[in-house]
Write an enzyme that holds these catalytic residues in place. Structure first.
Site, short mmCIF file in Angstrom:
data_model
loop_
_atom_site.label_atom_id
_atom_site.label_comp_id
_atom_site.label_asym_id
_atom_site.label_seq_id
_atom_site.Cartn_x
_atom_site.Cartn_y
_atom_site.Cartn_z
N GLY A 2 34.91 35.44 39.45
CA GLY A 2 34.66 36.22 38.23
C GLY A 2 33.66 37.32 38.46
O GLY A 2 33.81 38.44 37.94
N ASP A 3 32.64 37.02 39.28
CA ASP A 3 31.63 38.04 39.59
C ASP A 3 32.29 39.19 40.34
O ASP A 3 31.96 40.36 40.15
CB ASP A 3 30.54 37.44 40.47
N1 ADP Z 1 44.37 31.08 42.30
C1 ADP Z 1 44.18 32.41 42.32
N2 ADP Z 1 45.10 33.23 42.87
C2 ADP Z 1 44.92 34.58 42.90
N3 ADP Z 1 43.82 35.20 42.38
C3 ADP Z 1 42.87 34.42 41.82
C4 ADP Z 1 42.98 33.00 41.75
N4 ADP Z 1 41.85 32.50 41.12
C5 ADP Z 1 41.10 33.58 40.82
N5 ADP Z 1 41.70 34.72 41.22
C6 ADP Z 1 41.20 36.10 41.04
O1 ADP Z 1 39.84 36.06 40.64
C7 ADP Z 1 39.69 36.57 39.30
C8 ADP Z 1 38.64 35.76 38.56
O2 ADP Z 1 39.01 34.41 38.63
P1 ADP Z 1 38.46 33.33 37.58
O3 ADP Z 1 38.64 32.01 38.26
O4 ADP Z 1 39.10 33.54 36.27
O5 ADP Z 1 36.92 33.72 37.44
P2 ADP Z 1 35.66 32.78 37.16
O6 ADP Z 1 35.02 32.60 38.51
O7 ADP Z 1 34.81 33.60 36.22
O8 ADP Z 1 36.15 31.51 36.55
C9 ADP Z 1 41.10 36.48 38.68
O9 ADP Z 1 41.24 37.44 37.64
C10 ADP Z 1 41.98 36.76 39.88
O10 ADP Z 1 42.06 38.16 40.11
O1 FBP Z 2 32.47 31.53 39.81
P1 FBP Z 2 31.78 32.59 39.02
O2 FBP Z 2 31.88 32.39 37.53
O3 FBP Z 2 32.14 33.98 39.43
O4 FBP Z 2 30.21 32.46 39.34
C1 FBP Z 2 29.79 31.92 40.57
C2 FBP Z 2 28.31 31.79 40.47
O5 FBP Z 2 28.04 31.06 39.31
C3 FBP Z 2 27.28 29.95 39.64
O6 FBP Z 2 28.14 28.86 39.71
C4 FBP Z 2 26.21 29.79 38.61
O7 FBP Z 2 26.88 29.78 37.36
P2 FBP Z 2 25.96 29.58 36.10
O8 FBP Z 2 24.85 30.58 36.22
O9 FBP Z 2 26.89 29.84 34.94
O10 FBP Z 2 25.48 28.17 36.18
C5 FBP Z 2 26.66 30.21 41.00
O11 FBP Z 2 26.39 29.04 41.65
C6 FBP Z 2 27.69 31.04 41.64
O12 FBP Z 2 27.08 31.95 42.53
#
Ligand code: ADP
Ligand code: FBP
Length: 302
Positions: A245-246
């Protein structure tokens, strides 16, 4: 220039096993690594790697805080942290037989007065955008984020959990919930991409000019004045989704800082996050050919 604020940084430990996790036995890791982590810090590392001017701020304490500061300085990331008592937390991701377990600590308890010191650091950088990323440590309330949003003439972007998102009461340029956080913040049915777009659109009324909803393997939706843009995820081999997500958010922000429109920004975000999920941990991947990668991303209006 972007300033990132991480109220609750983390050293991210990623430890990998071939076998499945099981209780009451010693599991021997095949590999383990430590990375500087926390949502705003991950973004600062990626923005810096994409040559987007950025300064990382937040709260650091103890030996883990020193590790983060040293790691960022080795990565060439500009920093302006506030020192706090207590020890910055250690978050562990265990990857066992391709299953991922995230074990996050809560972080050190801090006093609300740290927000004043942090605001001073942010103002000193004269940013045009401020990203507040991640959870809040014990002792801070959502007001700590609203005070950043109201603290200067910058656009504030926020990436935090749904329970905090729904408590925010400021004006924000963008928020970046993932699917679960969007559901928590809105109470909406987020089981379909269209449902996520509807929930994101509605959530804009709560003070967010745009909502970037990350949907894991279903890609991402960016809802704003340019409409409801949907980008499918790329078909890639996923190793570790921590930091995904980052990375999505960093790609969007770096494109905006370069003057790109929302569609190009969304393409860039999906391209960067696709690079990050193909490797373990939250260290910066190879981002040299992001322009080529983003051409593989399809975007359409929902
Ligand atoms: N299984 C996957 N296959 C392909 N791309 C992925 C997958 N999981 C995450 N991504 C990529 O990473 C972005 C963020 O993933 P996400 O898991 O929703 O974020 P977060 O870490 O905030 O939960 C997605 O919009 C996509 O572009
Ligand atoms: O997977 P995401 O949402 O991109 O964030 C990953 C980051 O979030 C963390 O899991 C921390 O999340 P929180 O600050 O919400 O507890 C870190 O350990 C990691 O660097």
């Amino acid at each position: 220039m972007i300033v990132t604020v991480t109220y609750n940084p983390a050293v991210d430990q990623t430890i990998q096993f071939d076998e499945q996790m099981a209780p009451d036995r010693v599991m021997r890791a095949d590999s383990a690594q430590f990375d500087a982590g926390g949502k705003g810090i991950n973004a600062a590392q990626l923005l810096t790697a994409m040559d987007c001017p950025c300064v990382a701020t937040g709260l650091l304490g103890g030996f883990t805080g020193s590790f983060i500061r040293e790691t960022l300085q080795e990565d060439g990331v500009e920093t302006a942290f506030v020192d706090v008592d207590g020890t910055t937390r250690l978050n562990t991701t265990a990857i066992a037989a391709a299953e991922e377990y995230k074990l996050n600590q809560s972080g050190p308890t801090v006093g609300a007065s740290v927000v004043d010191a942090l605001l001073e650091q942010v103002r000193a950088q004269s940013p045009d955008r401020v990203l507040v990323g991640g959870s809040l440590p014990p002792g801070l309330s959502p007001d700590a984020i609203d005070r950043i949003a109201a603290g200067g003439d910058w656009e504030t972007i926020v990436d935090t959990g749904g329970d905090v998102l729904r408590e925010l009461d400021g004006q924000y340029g963008l928020c970046k919930p993932n699917r679960a956080e969007l559901g928590d913040a809105t109470g909406a049915d987020v089981s379909t991409v269209e449902g996520c777009a509807d929930a994101a659109d509605t959530f804009r009324d709560r003070g967010f000019d745009r909502v970037l909803a990350s949907l894991g393997a279903d890609g991402a939706v960016l809802v704003g004045d340019a409409g409801r843009l949907y980008a499918e995820a790329l078909d890639i081999d996923v190793v570790d989704t921590v930091g995904a997500g980052d990375a999505l958010l960093s790609g969007v922000l770096s494109a905006w800082e370069a003057g790109a429109d929302d569609e190009t920004a969304l393409r860039t975000g999906v391209a960067v996050s696709s690079q990050v999920v193909q490797r373990a941990g939250t260290a910066v991947p190879d981002l040299d050919d992001i322009e080529t990668l983003r051409e593989n991303v399809t975007v359409r209006q929902l």
